[in-house]
Design a protein around this motif. Structure first.
Motif, PDB file in Angstrom:
ATOM      1  N   ALA A  31       1.426  -6.400   7.121  1.00  0.00           N
ATOM      2  CA  ALA A  31       1.473  -4.949   6.903  1.00  0.00           C
ATOM      3  C   ALA A  31       2.920  -4.476   6.854  1.00  0.00           C
ATOM      4  O   ALA A  31       3.285  -3.604   6.052  1.00  0.00           O
ATOM      5  CB  ALA A  31       0.721  -4.230   8.025  1.00  0.00           C
ATOM      6  N   TYR A  32       3.740  -5.069   7.701  1.00  0.00           N
ATOM      7  CA  TYR A  32       5.149  -4.698   7.710  1.00  0.00           C
ATOM      8  C   TYR A  32       5.803  -5.000   6.373  1.00  0.00           C
ATOM      9  O   TYR A  32       6.517  -4.171   5.798  1.00  0.00           O
ATOM     10  CB  TYR A  32       5.905  -5.434   8.823  1.00  0.00           C
ATOM     11  N   GLU A  33       5.512  -6.174   5.871  1.00  0.00           N
ATOM     12  CA  GLU A  33       6.141  -6.619   4.628  1.00  0.00           C
ATOM     13  C   GLU A  33       5.762  -5.669   3.481  1.00  0.00           C
ATOM     14  O   GLU A  33       6.611  -5.219   2.706  1.00  0.00           O
ATOM     15  CB  GLU A  33       5.699  -8.067   4.366  1.00  0.00           C
ATOM     16  N   ILE A  34       4.504  -5.305   3.409  1.00  0.00           N
ATOM     17  CA  ILE A  34       4.055  -4.392   2.350  1.00  0.00           C
ATOM     18  C   ILE A  34       4.720  -3.027   2.507  1.00  0.00           C
ATOM     19  O   ILE A  34       5.284  -2.458   1.567  1.00  0.00           O
ATOM     20  CB  ILE A  34       2.518  -4.228   2.383  1.00  0.00           C
ATOM     21  N   SER A  35       4.653  -2.536   3.710  1.00  0.00           N
ATOM     22  CA  SER A  35       5.195  -1.206   3.964  1.00  0.00           C
ATOM     23  C   SER A  35       6.687  -1.152   3.649  1.00  0.00           C
ATOM     24  O   SER A  35       7.173  -0.203   3.011  1.00  0.00           O
ATOM     25  CB  SER A  35       4.940  -0.848   5.431  1.00  0.00           C
ATOM     26  N   ASP A  36       7.393  -2.167   4.065  1.00  0.00           N
ATOM     27  CA  ASP A  36       8.832  -2.211   3.841  1.00  0.00           C
ATOM     28  C   ASP A  36       9.152  -2.260   2.348  1.00  0.00           C
ATOM     29  O   ASP A  36       9.954  -1.479   1.834  1.00  0.00           O
ATOM     30  CB  ASP A  36       9.407  -3.443   4.545  1.00  0.00           C
ATOM     31  N   ARG A  37       8.479  -3.144   1.645  1.00  0.00           N
ATOM     32  CA  ARG A  37       8.751  -3.321   0.213  1.00  0.00           C
ATOM     33  C   ARG A  37       8.361  -2.075  -0.580  1.00  0.00           C
ATOM     34  O   ARG A  37       9.149  -1.566  -1.380  1.00  0.00           O
ATOM     35  CB  ARG A  37       7.967  -4.549  -0.283  1.00  0.00           C
ATOM     36  N   VAL A  38       7.169  -1.566  -0.313  1.00  0.00           N
ATOM     37  CA  VAL A  38       6.684  -0.448  -1.120  1.00  0.00           C
ATOM     38  C   VAL A  38       7.479   0.832  -0.828  1.00  0.00           C
ATOM     39  O   VAL A  38       7.777   1.604  -1.734  1.00  0.00           O
ATOM     40  CB  VAL A  38       5.170  -0.236  -0.900  1.00  0.00           C
TER      41      VAL A  38
END
Ligand SMILES: Cc1cc2nc3c(=O)[nH]c(=O)nc-3n(C[C@H](O)[C@H](O)[C@H](O)COP(=O)(O)OP(=O)(O)OC[C@H]3O[C@@H](n4cnc5c(N)ncnc54)[C@H](O)[C@@H]3O)c2cc1C
Ligand SMILES: Cc1cc2nc3c(=O)[nH]c(=O)nc-3n(C[C@H](O)[C@H](O)[C@H](O)COP(=O)(O)OP(=O)(O)OC[C@H]3O[C@@H](n4cnc5c(N)ncnc54)[C@H](O)[C@@H]3O)c2cc1C
Ligand SMILES: [Ca+2]
Lengths: 664, 664
Positions: A31-38
């Protein structure tokens, strides 16, 4: 110009691993990775700029919103984003739009209330946005009381159609988001009338606008309800008004999962239990609790960073003044809100689990936990949104005068957030539902029916109404078991006291009405207990990362002891704790503030919000507040000219004493 | 169409003489007559229309404000209005404008801090508005801490001038109302530097703009600080930013009532004591307390009328639903705010008296009551504005979804009101001042120096820390003496407890800092006691009119018992009352709600607000809410076309699945 980090010193002080905390906050590494990238993707895209939003006229703002929504959709398709990524992208665009209702209410309503067949017909179109839908329940005269809706859907057996009609002014649909200007379809709630008989409120899929030229279909009058709170904020949304003049729809557009009307006009219940719809409510309210932690953390991030930049008083020997974050009053107002943001985050996560659990049980025909889950989500929605609304405004006040500037981001955040206290159930009406459930739970104690889930503690009511809090020194308040018992005792005793008072009334409904203010307080106590206990449960998990768990423990204690201090009257008057113990809790709270102080900037950094998302000069990551405030001011349209428009007509005649003859 | 009064039935129920209550509210028959006449005058003048205000762009809003201010001035002159009438007119125009600062801060500053000579030179020009002035104290980097201001005023003995300069970015003046676009002059606060020596902050009259063409004078950079909270609201005001680049002013433009600089550059104190400036502060804060009761009563009037119109649930046999005002939760949230409006009104009146008293004493060189008066006004400013800000938002929530519409009037009222919590002293900083005064008072007890005025009760501290509340039955809480003693005991005990904790610190300043959150609570308790006691005192007067006094007694009891319930923790943990007595108070409170219920519409009618002033569809006098909401919606610019601007670019491509190729 070289980039200076004015908060670097603060960041160095952090006593834990920020990167690990980011993952805890996001819920998982994934979830962190998605949130950070998006979030970076959105922040770097010029179409998504929002820094001039509060200066746009209603029409320009709305057009800007349409553009952003279309651009978001384009990016979602181009980048082949997953459902989760798409949702995250819409979230970080951070501008209320018709798409919120399309994805958040229209589709879930069809999923929850439509038959398999209906879902197969409508959902693919909705997923592709070949149709855009909204959720049209509330009317001008009827909101909380859904059963009182006036719109009618009369079955016409001759044509096998329903005739949707607004018989009165007050039956005009009013408020649905996305309705005013965009939606082509709506799920409309109306009284089902067959052969003169009223079968109560049901949902119907109604097409509102032509798919060719977007003009409203015959019999449909539709428009926007007008300006709402603030500038920017929720004015990007076309909350709508809608009247029906005998609009005909095919019979198969009634949502028939739970009850059906046959070709012959027979009304029937399917074997799917009505409680199923509660599942949808649990889902929607869970997202509202998650949103609360996001809105709250955003406000807290702004106020915390600015409080570390802002200095006032206490300069010694010409040195710099004191950072306002070092004042105990500032800490006692701000740090509990920081703790609340984390608390709401974790209870939101737990609700996600609860929803999954409920769904699974429903599929296995187990409805036993549903009433409890329903009450608990209603209560948590109420308590977290009310607290968040208040907290955003408190964060604004914590920023002193500068918090009042649009560029602080806090005014718009407040304005856009507060309807969460009203939609999906007025917060007081929801607490009354919780109270009703609690009174039922109390009345069934000892009947063999054991209270479940978040009301399980009621099963220990005898103990809880007699136990003595064992705190003797301030640090005793750091024990989770001690905190938990105090909160359980308070909640249980308040419920039991209400139940006792109720029993004195011969008419229970009258009693409930008369005592409703007290009942609401008991419900709040119950909900706060849930939040505290879920925070404590979270800390029983393994949480990796240097110092991470430690910080969370401190925040958990701050949250609990802050509530205890705020509601001291409840705790002491129920005998759950003594006045002396209350004072010790307060003492411990002060120590906890000092303890968390070095880490607070890192604790808000852990939210991992971009400056774009924060939308606040006061909260900017690098803390370079003053230069940015100064530069921003000159962008106001009023500063286009030094001498303002209107000077000659309206100022000069005054100064020159010509006002009597001035034509104004 | 015939006018229907939808609230007629409610008005018939009133148990007192509304016309007489109007006079009590206004303060006197004379004040009532002026207020009534002038408010109608404003309401009937098309230039003063404000119903489309929240839809205007910043520039249009500002121009509209200039026009209204000019028109108001024209009417004031044409009608030869008295000072009181002129003030009333500006008040009812209800749109923040530079004139507020000109009359409310610039002129009083010169009056309070200028010498006789300076007053004779500047005041006549200011009264005729040949010059327009503002009050320029706050800087980008310095608000609460006035002593930390950075702007310098260096005396140049060669030319007999001061050189006003902004040495840093953070020294830019920031916030002064009327500064941005209108003021020709300002009272500027700057550090007086003579021969390298810093004599601290002093006031200077500085011309900012040419009186010929309004362009800024050489060395002056001035502009607007940009958008603030909400739409409409305070955005009509040109809060300004101002930088000085070595701007020269004659020596005689330093305000020299208290200290002077001679031709030779000698710094001298006059025999006028510094405390004199406190007099001005008492004056300004007294007006803020009055404004609090007006803003609060306005919000309460809207929420009360709408709560009587709005019906939700409880329909029996197809009859109308229950008016939401009949729900006990609604009452327990709303009626205390109604009571607070009256409470703040009376304490505001008393402050007017206090100001007159202080002024008289000052003239007789009696400074003995000044510190107490200063602390008391600081505290009352803080407590009443914080409560009012919260109350306006609560009133909005009490209106459910419709409160979120601009046309409810409540969003703009909130946005325009809340800076009152920040300007003229941040509310927390003010409470800390009160706390400091209280600690001093406690420390001097028994030293022969008897506490005066609102702290007189501290003289009975021995009794108050030992007395037992004598309430045994709910109705015992109706006795003013009982209420008063409970509030005195609570306040005294909290102060004493703080003093005790303080004494444990070897460094008192450190102790004060550490305990400041508790000290603020003690200060609040003290201020609430003042408000309650002034309400009770008011009721000891003769109040004519059938049932008028009776209603006020009910409101006074509601106010006191509501506070008691809200701060139950304070009362019980200090032992001022027992838990049982707290429960009895709550019981009594419920009865009081029922008692006041029939009269509430008349109690808000007594404010005598025109529909123009209220500016709220939900609060309109005749209660014809739904038709007006419906009609209003269609006026939104978004409704100019049925198909919205942007459809072809941004909606159609989505629906038609052409989004990938769309140029957005
Ligand atoms: C921004 C926004 C977006 C919205 N979006 C949608 C949407 O997309 N679709 C849709 O259908 N609707 C929508 N709504 C409507 C929303 O769901 C309703 O406003 C909400 O349900 C509250 O109902 P109400 O406005 O009728 O409040 P009311 O029920 O009229 O509340 C007024 C007051 O009465 C009190 N009250 C009411 N009943 C009781 C009771 N039984 N006991 C005690 N007190 C009571 C309340 O506490 C409140 O203080 C939206 C509203 C807003 C503000
Ligand atoms: C709409 C508006 C109009 C205004 N009009 C004018 C005007 O006409 N002329 C003018 O000169 N100014 C004006 N002001 C400025 C106003 O007076 C200041 O904003 C106000 O004094 C507060 O100061 P601040 O903004 O520096 O807040 P800060 O002092 O920076 O406050 C930030 C936070 O720090 C806390 N804090 C500060 N000091 C302490 C302390 N010692 N102990 C504990 N906590 C502390 C505060 O409680 C607050 O939470 C206006 C402001 C506004 C918003
Ligand atoms: Ca309390």
């Amino acid at each position: 110009m070289e980039a200076v980090d004015y908060l670097a010193e603060e960041r160095r002080k952090a006593e834990f691993d920020v990167e690990e905390m980011k993952i805890v906050w996001a819920g998982s590494r994934h979830a962190y990775e998605i949130s950070d990238r998006v979030s970076r993707l959105v922040a770097s895209d010029p179409v998504f700029r929002k820094d001039n939003r509060t200066m746009l006229s209603r029409k320009d703002l709305f057009k800007d919103t349409l553009r952003k929504a279309a651009h978001a959709w384009k990016r979602i398709i181009e980048l082949r984003l997953s459902e989760e990524e798409a949702k995250t992208l819409r979230f970080y665009v951070d501008q209320p739009a018709y798409t919120d209702l399309h994805w958040g209410m229209f589709i879930p309503a069809i999923k929850g209330q439509g038959t398999e067949e209906q879902q197969q017909k409508w959902l693919p179109m909705a997923y592709k946005m070949q149709i855009i839908g909204c959720y049209a329940q509330t009317e001008l005269g009827h909101g909380s009381n859904v059963q009182g809706l006036e719109t009618t859907a009369k079955f016409d057996p001759q044509t096998d159609e329903f005739v949707i009609h607004s018989p009165t002014l007050t039956s005009s649909k009013w408020w649905p988001g996305g309705l005013g200007k965009v939606s082509t379809h709506a799920v409309v709630y109306a009284r089902l009338i067959i052969d003169g008989q009223d079968h109560g409120v049901h949902g119907f899929i109604v097409q509102l606008r032509s798919l060719d030229d977007h003009s409203p279909l015959p019999g449909i009058t539709v428009g926007d309800v007008g300006m709402k709170f603030g500038s920017g904020a929720y004015n990007s949304m076309d909350n709508g008004v809608l009247r029906f003049d005998h609009v005909r729809i095919p019979r198969n557009q009634m949502l028939m999962r739970v009850s059906q009307v046959t070709r012959e006009g027979k009304y029937m219940q399917s074997d799917v239990p009505r409680q199923l719809v509660y599942g949808t409510m649990v889902y929607v309210r869970q997202t509202i609790v998650s949103d609360a932690s996001r809105a709250l953390s955003r406000a807290v991030c702004i106020a915390t960073r600015y409080s570390a930049v802002r200095r006032q008083f206490g300069s010694q020997n010409g040195g710099p003044e004191t950072q306002v974050i070092n004042y105990k009053t500032q800490q006692s107002r701000l740090f509990p809100l920081l703790a609340s943001a984390y608390a709401f985050k974790f209870v939101g996560e737990w609700l996600k689990w609860l929803y999954a659990d409920v769904t699974q049980r429903l599929e296995a025909n187990d409805f036993s936990t549903l009433p409890e889950a329903h009450a608990c989500t209603a209560g948590l929605k109420s308590v977290t949104t009310s607290a968040t609304a208040d907290a955003i405004e408190e964060c604004r006040k914590l920023c002193g005068g500068h918090g009042y500037l649009s560029s602080s981001g806090l005014p718009e955040l407040f304005a856009v957030y507060i309807p969460a206290c009203t939609y999906e159930g007025d917060n007081i009406v929801l607490l009354l539902q919780v109270a009703r459930f609690l009174m039922k739970t109390v009345s069934q104690l000892g009947s063999g029916k054991n209270p479940v889930g978040t009301t399980a503690y009621m099963g220990r009511v005898e103990h809880l109404t007699q136990c003595n809090c064992e705190v003797q020194r301030a640090e005793d308040w750091l024990k989770p078991s001690v905190i938990l018992e105090a909160f359980e005792a308070r909640a249980a005793r308040m419920s039991v006291a209400c139940a006792k008072s109720l029993s004195k009334f011969s008419n229970p409904e009258e009693g409930f009405a008369e005592l409703s203010a007290d009942l609401v307080e008991a419900a709040v106590a119950h909900c706060q207990l849930i939040i505290v206990s879920k925070f404590i449960e979270k800390l029983q998990q393994d949480i990796p990362g240097k110092g991470v768990k430690r910080q969370l423990e401190t925040l958990c204690n701050i949250y609990a002891l802050y509530l205890l201090h705020k509601h001291l009257g409840d705790f002491i008057s129920t005998g759950s704790i003594s006045p002396k113990q209350g004072a010790l809790a307060n003492e411990q709270l002060r120590l906890l503030y000092s303890q968390v102080r070095p880490s607070v900037i890192a604790l808000v950094d852990a939210f991992n919000y971009t400056d774009h998302y924060l939308g606040s000069i006061l909260g900017c990551y690098d803390g370079n507040v003053y230069q940015k405030l100064y530069d921003e001011a000159w962008k106001d349209p009023l500063n286009e000219t030094v001498v303002p428009d209107g000077y000659h007509e309206y100022i000069r005649p005054i100064l020159k004493q010509h006002i009597r003859n001035a034509r104004l």
